[in-house]
Design a protein around this motif. Structure first.
Motif, mmCIF file in Angstrom:
data_model
loop_
_atom_site.group_PDB
_atom_site.id
_atom_site.type_symbol
_atom_site.label_atom_id
_atom_site.label_comp_id
_atom_site.label_asym_id
_atom_site.label_seq_id
_atom_site.Cartn_x
_atom_site.Cartn_y
_atom_site.Cartn_z
ATOM 1 N N VAL A 150 0.852 -1.187 0.000
ATOM 2 C CA VAL A 150 0.000 0.000 0.000
ATOM 3 C C VAL A 150 0.889 1.239 0.000
ATOM 4 C CG1 VAL A 150 -1.820 1.279 1.206
ATOM 5 C CG2 VAL A 150 -1.787 -1.232 1.293
ATOM 6 N N GLY A 151 0.617 2.153 -0.899
ATOM 7 C CA GLY A 151 1.381 3.387 -0.948
ATOM 8 C C GLY A 151 2.860 3.177 -1.171
ATOM 9 N N GLY A 152 3.203 2.104 -1.914
ATOM 10 C CA GLY A 152 4.596 1.812 -2.178
ATOM 11 C C GLY A 152 5.348 1.219 -1.012
ATOM 12 N N ARG A 153 4.657 0.854 0.058
ATOM 13 C CA ARG A 153 5.290 0.263 1.231
ATOM 14 C C ARG A 153 4.744 -1.134 1.474
ATOM 15 N NH1 ARG A 153 4.723 4.550 6.006
ATOM 16 N NH2 ARG A 153 5.800 2.861 7.097
ATOM 17 N N ARG A 154 5.505 -1.891 2.263
ATOM 18 C CA ARG A 154 5.174 -3.284 2.536
ATOM 19 C C ARG A 154 4.757 -3.431 3.986
ATOM 20 N NH1 ARG A 154 3.209 -7.605 0.202
ATOM 21 N NH2 ARG A 154 4.064 -9.561 0.978
ATOM 22 N N PHE A 155 3.624 -4.143 4.229
ATOM 23 C CA PHE A 155 3.086 -4.391 5.570
ATOM 24 C C PHE A 155 2.796 -5.884 5.709
ATOM 25 C CE2 PHE A 155 2.011 -0.140 4.266
ATOM 26 C CZ PHE A 155 2.198 0.656 5.383
ATOM 27 N N LEU A 156 2.965 -6.393 6.883
ATOM 28 C CA LEU A 156 2.705 -7.814 7.123
ATOM 29 C C LEU A 156 1.449 -8.067 7.939
ATOM 30 C CD1 LEU A 156 6.269 -9.220 7.884
ATOM 31 C CD2 LEU A 156 5.080 -9.045 5.706
ATOM 32 N N ARG A 157 1.010 -7.092 8.722
ATOM 33 C CA ARG A 157 -0.131 -7.294 9.608
ATOM 34 C C ARG A 157 -1.285 -6.388 9.212
ATOM 35 N NH1 ARG A 157 0.642 -9.775 14.783
ATOM 36 N NH2 ARG A 157 0.992 -11.918 14.183
ATOM 37 N N GLY A 158 -2.505 -6.904 9.343
ATOM 38 C CA GLY A 158 -3.661 -6.076 9.081
ATOM 39 C C GLY A 158 -4.874 -6.889 8.670
ATOM 40 N N LEU A 159 -5.914 -6.173 8.229
ATOM 41 C CA LEU A 159 -7.190 -6.771 7.836
ATOM 42 C C LEU A 159 -7.508 -6.339 6.410
ATOM 43 C CD1 LEU A 159 -9.106 -5.791 11.097
ATOM 44 C CD2 LEU A 159 -8.116 -8.042 10.586
ATOM 45 N N GLY A 160 -7.847 -7.306 5.564
ATOM 46 C CA GLY A 160 -8.204 -7.016 4.182
ATOM 47 C C GLY A 160 -9.712 -7.098 3.990
ATOM 48 N N VAL A 161 -10.328 -6.004 3.505
ATOM 49 C CA VAL A 161 -11.781 -5.958 3.319
ATOM 50 C C VAL A 161 -12.069 -5.610 1.863
ATOM 51 C CG1 VAL A 161 -12.136 -5.280 5.712
ATOM 52 C CG2 VAL A 161 -11.932 -3.522 3.951
ATOM 53 N N HIS A 162 -13.358 -5.573 1.532
ATOM 54 C CA HIS A 162 -13.747 -5.216 0.163
ATOM 55 C C HIS A 162 -14.949 -4.281 0.181
ATOM 56 C CE1 HIS A 162 -15.270 -5.540 -3.962
ATOM 57 N NE2 HIS A 162 -14.046 -5.906 -4.290
ATOM 58 N N GLY A 163 -14.837 -3.224 -0.648
ATOM 59 C CA GLY A 163 -15.982 -2.363 -0.908
ATOM 60 C C GLY A 163 -16.698 -1.880 0.336
ATOM 61 N N ASP A 164 -18.021 -2.130 0.373
ATOM 62 C CA ASP A 164 -18.823 -1.787 1.548
ATOM 63 C C ASP A 164 -18.646 -2.879 2.594
ATOM 64 O OD1 ASP A 164 -20.013 0.615 0.534
ATOM 65 O OD2 ASP A 164 -21.289 -0.625 -0.737
ATOM 66 N N SER A 165 -18.101 -2.510 3.731
ATOM 67 C CA SER A 165 -17.859 -3.509 4.779
ATOM 68 C C SER A 165 -18.089 -2.874 6.143
ATOM 69 C CB SER A 165 -16.418 -4.047 4.702
ATOM 70 O OG SER A 165 -15.479 -3.076 5.115
ATOM 71 N N ARG A 166 -18.427 -3.747 7.102
ATOM 72 C CA ARG A 166 -18.584 -3.298 8.498
ATOM 73 C C ARG A 166 -18.199 -4.463 9.399
ATOM 74 N NH1 ARG A 166 -21.334 0.601 11.435
ATOM 75 N NH2 ARG A 166 -21.960 -0.048 13.527
ATOM 76 N N TRP A 167 -17.122 -4.280 10.179
ATOM 77 C CA TRP A 167 -16.649 -5.322 11.068
ATOM 78 C C TRP A 167 -16.516 -4.733 12.468
ATOM 79 C CZ3 TRP A 167 -16.651 -10.207 9.467
ATOM 80 C CH2 TRP A 167 -16.677 -10.422 8.092
ATOM 81 N N LEU A 168 -17.073 -5.439 13.444
ATOM 82 C CA LEU A 168 -17.223 -4.920 14.805
ATOM 83 C C LEU A 168 -16.398 -5.739 15.788
ATOM 84 C CD1 LEU A 168 -18.910 -2.879 16.585
ATOM 85 C CD2 LEU A 168 -20.510 -4.795 16.946
ATOM 86 N N ILE A 169 -15.717 -5.030 16.709
ATOM 87 C CA ILE A 169 -15.013 -5.689 17.795
ATOM 88 C C ILE A 169 -15.602 -5.195 19.116
ATOM 89 C CG2 ILE A 169 -13.170 -3.915 17.829
ATOM 90 C CD1 ILE A 169 -11.249 -6.124 18.745
ATOM 91 N N ARG A 170 -15.869 -6.151 20.022
ATOM 92 C CA ARG A 170 -16.373 -5.820 21.355
ATOM 93 C C ARG A 170 -15.303 -6.176 22.375
ATOM 94 N NH1 ARG A 170 -20.825 -7.973 18.621
ATOM 95 N NH2 ARG A 170 -22.643 -6.544 18.516
ATOM 96 N N SER A 171 -15.045 -5.279 23.318
ATOM 97 C CA SER A 171 -13.985 -5.479 24.297
ATOM 98 C C SER A 171 -14.560 -5.487 25.700
ATOM 99 C CB SER A 171 -12.942 -4.360 24.179
ATOM 100 O OG SER A 171 -11.998 -4.447 25.225
ATOM 101 N N PRO A 172 -14.156 -6.451 26.548
ATOM 102 C CA PRO A 172 -14.620 -6.430 27.943
ATOM 103 C C PRO A 172 -13.970 -5.297 28.734
ATOM 104 C CG PRO A 172 -13.011 -8.186 27.596
ATOM 105 C CD PRO A 172 -13.313 -7.618 26.253
ATOM 106 N N ARG A 173 -12.906 -4.712 28.222
ATOM 107 C CA ARG A 173 -12.247 -3.580 28.877
ATOM 108 C C ARG A 173 -12.477 -2.324 28.048
ATOM 109 N NH1 ARG A 173 -6.096 -5.274 29.778
ATOM 110 N NH2 ARG A 173 -6.053 -3.099 30.541
ATOM 111 N N PRO A 174 -12.531 -1.187 28.666
ATOM 112 C CA PRO A 174 -12.695 0.062 27.892
ATOM 113 C C PRO A 174 -11.532 0.254 26.923
ATOM 114 C CG PRO A 174 -13.060 0.447 30.235
ATOM 115 C CD PRO A 174 -12.492 -0.932 30.125
ATOM 116 N N MET A 175 -11.863 0.787 25.756
ATOM 117 C CA MET A 175 -10.862 1.099 24.737
ATOM 118 C C MET A 175 -10.659 2.617 24.719
ATOM 119 S SD MET A 175 -12.038 -1.514 21.680
ATOM 120 C CE MET A 175 -13.763 -1.030 21.711
ATOM 121 N N TYR A 176 -9.413 3.042 24.831
ATOM 122 C CA TYR A 176 -9.147 4.472 24.960
ATOM 123 C C TYR A 176 -8.591 5.104 23.683
ATOM 124 C CZ TYR A 176 -10.093 3.940 29.899
ATOM 125 O OH TYR A 176 -10.717 3.687 31.094
ATOM 126 N N ALA A 177 -7.980 4.297 22.820
ATOM 127 C CA ALA A 177 -7.429 4.885 21.601
ATOM 128 C C ALA A 177 -7.129 3.768 20.604
ATOM 129 C CB ALA A 177 -6.160 5.679 21.904
#
Length: 675
Positions: free
Chosen positions: A556-583
């Protein structure tokens, strides 16, 4: 001063060609090709070990031939590289400096031979070698066999000067030619053949006296004696031989040179005939051997359109008008061709054919010099070919070469050594070829300590596999599941074993340094696909790769990444955490190979409230995401397709959620998990 300026101006064509040739062979030596080949690492560490400790990694003191991984590696490159290693230290660039310097030396010698044959022939010879695809590539990496042609070229320069009054030229030429047997195995056959042929050419011209002949043979025999002893010891001996500080090692297993000389191999005659066809295809049909650092497909080692010029030059070299240098190159080509036919062929194994073939092509150019328009057109075509080749070499082809050279592997080991406490064990992927030698190159242990700690299950194997030495273990095994292991070097295909919640990752190319997080004080949560629920308009959510390519990594952007999530077009993926998320911090973008995409929006929603919207971005853009979440317990990763959803391969790159309130003030710096 004015005289020098005038002389340079008169020779401006030669000066310009030399400058271009030096640039193509010396610029960005450590980065093109990127990474480190196992042959380079092997000869680099052994040269460093002998220079500083007097023994190689097999315990041999100043060996005439390196045992290396069990079946041998030629030693001349190691000894010639020592001044560079002594001055600059052991690095990829310093190791390759010898190859680049000898490449430039070959330009000067080839030009000198051409100029001695004819004034116009000088720049023709230089032009052909400066623009040669084979020579540009061979001068850019530290493969020990690649120095063989320049050793023979230096010998030809001396032999070409031989006269009864120049008493040193013939003995010196024979000595340098004999040194070729220490550069690469095919010289065992080529050197005596070419020596006999060269002496015949010179004898016909009465170019030496009987005394010079006797001294030359005596000097050549003395230089060849250690190698002859080494070969006899490996054929008949029962162990290593020591002569003063020098050793003549005996291989623990089969010798490498025995497997590439086809007459010695099983089915030798049939394989030799097949090999002859391969040699012809490599020499005259622009074929490549599948090794990215030897040739670029479609270009080969030698421009196909030079074939008529080569034939023209060959006819001239075989004619009565041919001079001594032409006859020496003709004998060289014949001896090299015979050697190539009986050697299992690839471009570097038959590298003795390329310089005489280039000489014949240069002679063909020279034959056109009486027709200035034709020679200018041919030279322009050659320069254009070289320009197009160079653009490809220093552009997209370098990524192919770098992948074959395990780009990022060395850097990952370097980071592991910098980050892991002294003595802490490090598990290293066994995906690269001979990974232990890169670890030796980087860590540079005393060779005696390596010998004591090396775990080698089959010491009589032609290519010994090392399971571990010192603090290194090779192969991840079940170490990620063992809580007492904390440090790894992994290939991207192995990263699925490391849950982002439990392991921190620092990526380098296709490889990464991985460190176990301290679970008692962990304030960060890596977002893994298995933690998410949701849907998208096409395909399925992919982890560590674009949609449809899980585990492949991202571009992406001429750079190489090994970790992440690949999605397509219109997408919505939700994560729920038992602990508060601050950032949350991440980067986002569309895959570089999705040029047909008309753009996407990347949106983050915390507890149903939009906290980030990238606006529409296009392929090639890379955006930083650094957002406060104010203690939310639900976070949605949302992408919105543009007017159409074709090629909308969107990527959330290495998202990390902060679970501690002190991290709510996010830094806007780039993602530390990308390099």
């Amino acid at each position: 001063m004015n005289r020098w300026v005038q002389r340079l101006w008169r020779q401006r064509t030669v000066v310009a060609l030399l400058a271009a040739g030096m640039a193509l062979r010396l610029l960005w030596l450590g980065d093109v090709p990127g990474g480190l080949n196992q042959d380079e690492a092997s000869i680099g560490y052994d040269a460093w070990a002998i220079l500083h400790h007097g023994i190689d990694r097999n315990g041999h003191s100043w060996p005439v031939h390196l045992v290396a991984w069990g079946s041998g590696q030629n030693a001349l490159y190691a000894y010639l590289a020592m001044p560079f290693l002594a001055f600059f230290g052991l690095t990829v660039s310093s190791l390759r400096m010898l190859a680049g310097a000898l490449g430039v030396m070959a330009l000067l010698l080839f030009y000198d031979l051409g100029r001695r044959a004819d004034r116009e022939m000088g720049w023709c010879a230089l032009l052909l070698l400066v623009t040669s695809p084979w020579h540009i590539l061979a001068s850019r990496w530290a493969l020990e066999s690649n120095i063989l042609p320049v050793v023979v070229l230096a010998a030809v320069c001396l032999l070409a000067r031989s006269t009864p009054s120049r008493t040193a030229c013939l003995p010196a030429g024979c000595v340098v030619l004999t040194l070729a047997v220490y550069a690469y195995g095919p010289a065992y056959l080529f050197a005596p053949l070419f020596l006999a042929g060269s002496l015949w050419v010179l004898w016909r011209e009465r170019a030496f006296t009987a005394g010079q002949f006797g001294v030359s043979l005596l000097c050549a025999g003395l230089v060849a004696l250690p190698m002859l002893g080494f070969l006899l010891n490996n054929a008949l001996g029962s162990g290593d031989l020591q002569v003063g500080p020098f050793s003549l090692p005996k291989y623990p297993g089969p010798a490498r040179y025995g497997s590439i000389f086809l007459p010695f191999a099983e089915g030798g005659l049939a394989r030799t005939l097949d090999n002859a066809r391969t040699v012809l295809a490599l020499m005259f049909a622009g074929a490549d051997d599948g090794m990215p650092a030897n040739a670029i497909p479609g270009w080969g080692a030698h421009y196909v359109w030079l074939l008529p010029f080569g034939c023209w030059g060959l006819i001239h070299a075989a004619s009565r008008q041919a001079g001594r240098i032409d006859r020496l190159f003709l004998v060289w080509l014949l001896c090299a061709g015979l050697t190539a036919v009986v050697t299992e062929a690839n471009i570097n194994r038959i590298n003795l054919v390329w310089l005489p073939l280039l000489w014949m092509s240069a002679r063909g150019f020279w034959c056109l010099t009486e027709h200035p328009r034709l020679v200018r057109a041919a030279a322009g075509l050659l320069l254009l070919s070289c320009l197009l080749f160079s653009v490809r070499l220093f552009g997209d082809w370098n990524r192919v070469m770098s992948s074959a050279f395990f780009a990022g592997f060395r850097e990952s080991i370097e980071e592991a050594l910098a980050r892991a406490p002294a003595g802490a064990a490090i598990a290293v992927t066994d995906e690269p070829n001979m990974p232990y030698i890169t670890a030796l190159f980087v860590s540079r242990p005393d060779p005696a300590s390596y010998i004591r700690s090396a775990d080698i299950p089959a010491r009589d194997a032609p290519f010994q596999q090392v399971r571990g030495f010192g603090r290194f273990v090779f192969g991840l095994g079940d170490t990620p599941e063992k809580p007492d292991w904390r440090y790894w070097v992994a290939h991207r295909s192995e990263l699925a074993r490391f849950n982002p919640a439990d392991f921190a990752l620092s990526a380098h190319g296709e490889y990464a340094f991985v460190e176990r997080r301290n679970s008692q004080t962990a304030c960060e949560l890596g977002v893994a696909a298995q933690r998410l629920s949701g849907q998208q308009d096409w395909g399925v959510l992919s982890e560590d790769g674009p949609v449809g390519e899980p585990g492949a990594g991202f571009s992406v952007g001429g750079r190489r990444f090994l970790r992440g999530l690949g999605v397509h077009g219109d997408s919505r993926w939700l994560i729920r955490s038992p602990r508060p998320m601050y950032a949350i911090r991440a980067q986002a973008g569309i895959s570089d190979d999705s040029a047909c995409s008309d753009g996407m929006h990347f949106v983050l929603e915390a507890d149903g409230r939009a906290v980030f919207d990238s606006g529409q971005i296009r392929s090639g853009s890379l955006i930083d995401v650094s957002v406060a979440l104010a203690g939310a317990t639900e976070l949605a990763f949302v992408t919105l397709a543009g007017p159409g959803n074709a090629c909308d391969h969107g990527n959330w790159l290495a998202p990390v959620i902060s679970l501690c309130a002190r991290d709510a003030q996010m830094r806007s710096a780039g993602n530390p998990e990308t390099r």
